[in-house]
Design an enzyme around this catalytic site. Structure first.
Site, PDB file in Angstrom:
ATOM      1  N   LYS A 155      13.816 -63.229 -20.302  1.00 30.02           N
ATOM      2  CA  LYS A 155      14.355 -62.910 -18.982  1.00 30.02           C
ATOM      3  C   LYS A 155      15.195 -64.046 -18.438  1.00 30.02           C
ATOM      4  O   LYS A 155      15.082 -65.181 -18.873  1.00 30.02           O
ATOM      5  CB  LYS A 155      13.214 -62.597 -18.015  1.00 30.02           C
ATOM      6  CG  LYS A 155      12.232 -63.746 -17.873  1.00 30.02           C
ATOM      7  CD  LYS A 155      11.172 -63.466 -16.820  1.00 30.02           C
ATOM      8  CE  LYS A 155      10.252 -64.672 -16.686  1.00 30.02           C
ATOM      9  NZ  LYS A 155       9.460 -64.698 -15.482  1.00 30.02           N
TER      10      LYS A 155
ATOM     11  N   ASP B  16      14.271 -52.605  -6.592  1.00 30.14           N
ATOM     12  CA  ASP B  16      14.065 -52.487  -8.032  1.00 30.14           C
ATOM     13  C   ASP B  16      15.184 -51.688  -8.687  1.00 30.14           C
ATOM     14  O   ASP B  16      15.800 -50.833  -8.043  1.00 30.14           O
ATOM     15  CB  ASP B  16      12.717 -51.792  -8.281  1.00 30.14           C
ATOM     16  CG  ASP B  16      12.069 -52.282  -9.567  1.00 30.14           C
ATOM     17  OD1 ASP B  16      12.703 -53.065 -10.286  1.00 30.14           O
ATOM     18  OD2 ASP B  16      10.926 -51.872  -9.833  1.00 30.14           O
TER      19      ASP B  16
ATOM     20  N   HIS C 154      14.928 -54.487 -16.694  1.00 30.16           N
ATOM     21  CA  HIS C 154      14.336 -54.469 -15.351  1.00 30.16           C
ATOM     22  C   HIS C 154      15.103 -55.501 -14.543  1.00 30.16           C
ATOM     23  O   HIS C 154      15.269 -56.631 -15.005  1.00 30.16           O
ATOM     24  CB  HIS C 154      12.879 -54.935 -15.351  1.00 30.16           C
ATOM     25  CG  HIS C 154      11.992 -54.263 -16.348  1.00 30.16           C
ATOM     26  ND1 HIS C 154      10.976 -53.433 -15.978  1.00 30.16           N
ATOM     27  CD2 HIS C 154      11.962 -54.322 -17.698  1.00 30.16           C
ATOM     28  CE1 HIS C 154      10.333 -53.009 -17.066  1.00 30.16           C
ATOM     29  NE2 HIS C 154      10.916 -53.534 -18.121  1.00 30.16           N
TER      30      HIS C 154
ATOM     31  N   ARG D 109       0.038 -54.481  -4.833  1.00 30.40           N
ATOM     32  CA  ARG D 109      -0.636 -55.392  -5.755  1.00 30.40           C
ATOM     33  C   ARG D 109      -1.755 -56.073  -5.004  1.00 30.40           C
ATOM     34  O   ARG D 109      -1.568 -56.503  -3.871  1.00 30.40           O
ATOM     35  CB  ARG D 109       0.344 -56.446  -6.281  1.00 30.40           C
ATOM     36  CG  ARG D 109       1.432 -55.824  -7.129  1.00 30.40           C
ATOM     37  CD  ARG D 109       2.407 -56.856  -7.611  1.00 30.40           C
ATOM     38  NE  ARG D 109       3.491 -56.184  -8.332  1.00 30.40           N
ATOM     39  CZ  ARG D 109       4.578 -56.795  -8.772  1.00 30.40           C
ATOM     40  NH1 ARG D 109       4.710 -58.094  -8.575  1.00 30.40           N
ATOM     41  NH2 ARG D 109       5.511 -56.122  -9.411  1.00 30.40           N
TER      42      ARG D 109
ATOM     43  N   HIS E 136      16.207 -50.148 -12.879  1.00 29.66           N
ATOM     44  CA  HIS E 136      16.007 -50.125 -14.321  1.00 29.66           C
ATOM     45  C   HIS E 136      17.234 -49.549 -14.969  1.00 29.66           C
ATOM     46  O   HIS E 136      17.749 -48.526 -14.534  1.00 29.66           O
ATOM     47  CB  HIS E 136      14.750 -49.312 -14.679  1.00 29.66           C
ATOM     48  CG  HIS E 136      13.501 -49.988 -14.209  1.00 29.66           C
ATOM     49  ND1 HIS E 136      12.908 -49.676 -13.014  1.00 29.66           N
ATOM     50  CD2 HIS E 136      12.770 -50.997 -14.752  1.00 29.66           C
ATOM     51  CE1 HIS E 136      11.842 -50.462 -12.849  1.00 29.66           C
ATOM     52  NE2 HIS E 136      11.735 -51.265 -13.876  1.00 29.66           N
TER      53      HIS E 136
ATOM     54  N   CYS F 289       8.528 -49.298 -12.975  1.00 25.37           N
ATOM     55  CA  CYS F 289       9.111 -48.955 -14.283  1.00 25.37           C
ATOM     56  C   CYS F 289       8.586 -47.644 -14.862  1.00 25.37           C
ATOM     57  O   CYS F 289       9.394 -46.785 -15.254  1.00 25.37           O
ATOM     58  CB  CYS F 289       8.918 -50.082 -15.281  1.00 25.37           C
ATOM     59  SG  CYS F 289       8.418 -51.648 -14.615  1.00 25.37           S
TER      60      CYS F 289
ATOM     61  N   GLN G  64      10.158 -53.427  -3.437  1.00 28.20           N
ATOM     62  CA  GLN G  64      11.092 -54.128  -4.312  1.00 28.20           C
ATOM     63  C   GLN G  64      12.479 -53.507  -4.245  1.00 28.20           C
ATOM     64  O   GLN G  64      12.600 -52.288  -4.104  1.00 28.20           O
ATOM     65  CB  GLN G  64      10.605 -54.048  -5.765  1.00 28.20           C
ATOM     66  CG  GLN G  64       9.282 -54.737  -5.997  1.00 28.20           C
ATOM     67  CD  GLN G  64       8.867 -54.616  -7.450  1.00 28.20           C
ATOM     68  OE1 GLN G  64       8.835 -53.523  -8.009  1.00 28.20           O
ATOM     69  NE2 GLN G  64       8.550 -55.740  -8.065  1.00 28.20           N
TER      70      GLN G  64
HETATM   71 ZN   LIG Z   1      10.418 -52.762 -14.110  1.00 26.60          ZN
END
Ligand SMILES: [Zn+2]
Ligand SMILES: [Zn+2]
Length: 677
Positions: A490, A409, A536, A389, A411, A360, A407
């Site tokens: 979420k 991912d 997200h 992580r 946004h 992000c 990910q």
């Molecule tokens: Zn994010």
């Protein structure tokens, strides 16, 4: 004197003062009284029954024999009550296990025996010279069965601490004595410890908080599963105890179904299949980070192509961002404060820098790189973002729990008004992807947690937008109250796989906090500056974990478009080697992933090996195929009667003789191409 309790349907029930859960069940009906195992007591007030737990906490599970507090809401727990009921009888089973072990092994010291997810365990210290293995389970189980058959009641007594201590000292049960001493040490003036509770069934008495079912008879079916070493209190400086694991269910059928699922899951273990098919491996040189082989990369790249095409189609623009950042960024994003322990830091030219655990803040940099107008919104960035992580080595688990995470991912930066529509688009996107793999989707809406930022008004709007999106789509969902992120609510997307296991894959999260922290802006139609909202979202979760789940879901027989090898050419004899090579070249030129097995082995053996490698199509070539410029096509798993040197092209063994054009058409009709529409 009487008391009044509230039943789950909201109706009041009046009972005599001192009435128990069992009395309440009997007042409701004789059937319920027979089925009752325990009682769930909510928001009661002090029930006067002394002890450390005089106060009923919300939803506390209690013995049927205990008096009910006046004014409480109660629910009778039966074998239909799901997980709460199962963990109750698994705890019962743990006591029964200890009962049997004490009988069979005099002098054994008992420590603790809780229920756990899917079962229970009990930790023992066996006398010197005695060690236990699975070979001893049959005898222990036989004793357990006897105690269950005689339906020994679980009887609770609350006795003074000193008396309980004396009892366990006399029995040389050192671990119980230590547990009591620790309880005493933890008590204070506000929470004095006067009594402790003991539970007795048959010949066995344990220090135990409870609750328990009325008798051992509720353990309908059980099985001891394994034995392992476990340090007392998890402390490696203390004694290594022997932990016996087992599981229990209400019925034999449930137990058998569970053991069957367990076996299936073992056979499908992605680590095992990954090794057998040579897809990936792990090395101590980089724990928690998979090494992908060429075969594994076929799967990875297939998913990446799908991901890229589907994102492009839906108005996402792909970005790529660094993995290493100045620690200042993590301070601004809040990760330094909240997430530092899970991050990797290093120093570069005397600047502290950290590997990104999330993408992000990186996407925010791209948003901030220019002035933004409302006309540009929504802006949707996607990235196959590599994050790191720190997961403790003990929890790493193949591809399902890694430290190196890629990910899928994205946004989305949008206006408040656009939120609901964007969320709907994210959900539809998810459904279309999951449908490709035959996953059933379950949705959960997680709402405001206690620890949160932002005004209630903001939360009302955010939760309203998510719920609005779910309702607008006519979707069923569960509410997971209080489980939202600290910055916003979420929607989580959970999948059920082919053997009934549930996985959380996707998430769509609303975020009002990051735009604030990074002072994100756009110029509105009114020419004034406004704050965008950030969404997200990830749908696969991560490529690593998703591939692990796919391998288990399909037991390694991946959809044709992801199969590392789609077809293998098998020669019947040396004479057709040149033709077989030309077939391989032609398949490769047509974009079909193919291999050639022209070893000097029998065709039967080659077919068997190709079957083990789960290769979808076997193309057998012999003299006749070479003459006719065809291949004899067998499908993986099809009934076959391959016989050494039996020639080919026999329709009777399930094979069909096809030209390469016809084979290509067959492969494409069977889903051999990446399903992007
Ligand atoms: Zn994010
Ligand atoms: Zn217990």
């Amino acid at each position: 004197m009487s008391i009044t309790v509230t039943l789950p349907d909201g109706k009041p029930l009046e009972l005599a003062d001192g009435a128990t859960g069992a009395d309440a069940a009997a007042a409701i009906g004789a059937g319920l009284a027979r089925a009752a195992l325990a009682v769930q007591v909510s928001s009661g007030i002090g029930d006067g029954s002394a002890g450390a737990d005089g106060q009923a906490t919300p939803g506390e599970l209690r013995d049927l024999a205990r008096p009910l507090p006046d004014g409480a809401s109660i629910a009778i727990v039966t074998n239909k009550s799901g997980d709460a009921a199962l963990s109750l009888i698994r705890h019962d089973a743990a006591h029964v296990l200890a009962t049997a072990v004490l009988q069979l092994y005099p002098g054994v010291k008992i420590s603790i025996g809780p229920s756990i997810e899917n079962g229970f365990y009990y930790d023992f210290e066996f006398p010197d010279g005695v060690s236990i293995s699975e070979a001893d389970f049959a005898a222990i189980e036989e004793h357990m069965r006897a105690h269950i058959k005689s339906a020994e009641p679980f009887e609770r007594v609350d006795i003074p601490v000193a008396e309980a201590r004396e009892r366990f000292v006399a029995e040389a049960q050192d671990y119980k004595v230590e547990l009591i001493d620790d309880l005493v040490a933890a008590a204070d003036a506000n929470h004095p410890l006067d009594t402790v509770s003991l539970y007795t069934n048959g010949p066995f008495t344990d220090l135990c908080r409870g609750p328990h079912a009325p008798s051992t008879a509720s353990v309908g079916a059980f099985k001891l599963q394994s034995v392992a070493g476990a340090y007392w209190r998890g402390d490696s400086t203390r004694t290594m105890l022997t932990r016996i694991y087992g599981t229990a269910f209400f019925s034999k059928q449930d137990l058998e179904d569970y053991l069957e699922r367990l076996e299936q899951a073992l056979a499908r273990d992605h680590r095992k299949i990954g090794r057998e098919l040579g897809l990936f491996f792990f090395s101590e040189l980089s724990p928690g980070s998979p090494f992908w082989t060429p075969a594994g990369m076929v799967i990875w790249n297939g998913l990446t192509e799908l991901w890229r095409a589907e994102n492009r189609k839906r108005g996402y623009r792909e970005v790529s961002t660094p993995i290493l950042y100045d620690a200042e960024l993590w301070k601004q994003s809040g990760h330094w404060e909240k997430y530092r322990d899970n991050m990797y830091f290093t120093e570069v030219e005397e600047r502290p820098m950290g590997l990104k655990p999330m993408n992000c803040p990186a996407h925010i940099q791209i948003y901030k790189e220019q002035r933004r107008s409302y006309r540009e919104l929504p802006i949707r960035y996607s990235e196959a973002g590599l994050v790191h992580r720190h997961e403790p080595s003990g929890v790493l688990h193949g591809l399902l729990r890694v430290r190196h995470i890629t990910q899928d991912d994205a946004h989305i930066f949008c206006t408040e008004e656009q939120v609901q529509d964007e969320v709907v688009q994210c959900l539809r996107f998810g459904f279309s992807i999951y449908a490709l793999f035959g996953f059933q989707v379950r949705l959960e809406l997680s709402t405001r947690p206690d620890q949160r930022i932002g005004s209630d008004e903001l939360w009302d709007r955010a939760e309203g937008a998510l719920e609005g999106a779910l309702r607008a789509e006519g979707l069923q969902f569960d509410i997971n109250a209080g489980d939202g992120a600290f910055y916003g609510p979420k929607i989580d997307l959970h999948m059920t796989d082919s053997i009934g296991r549930s996985w959380q894959l996707g998430t769509v999260q609303l975020d009002y906090s990051m735009p604030e922290r990074f002072d994100l802006k756009y110029t509105g139609a009114d020419n004034a500056e406004h704050r965008p909202v950030m969404i997200h979202r990830a749908l696969l979760g991560s490529f690593e974990r998703f591939i692990g789940i796919l391998i288990e879901h399909y037991a390694g027989e991946l959809p044709l478009w992801l199969a590392p090898v789609q077809a293998i050419v098998l020669t019947v004899s040396d004479r057709v080697r040149a033709y077989a090579e030309s077939v391989l070249a032609e398949l490769t030129a047509r974009g079909i992933r193919a291999e050639l097995d022209d070893r000097d082995e029998s065709i039967g053996r080659k077919v068997r090996e190709a079957e083990l490698k789960k290769i979808p199509f076997m193309l057998v070539v012999g003299g006749r195929e070479a003459d006719e410029q065809t291949v004899s096509v067998r499908e993986h798993g099809a009934q076959r009667a391959a016989q050494d040197g039996s020639g080919s092209g026999q329709a009777s063994d399930g094979a069909q003789t096809l030209s390469l054009d016809a084979f290509q058409a067959l492969l494409e009709a069977a889903g051999g191409r990446i399903p992007v529409g």
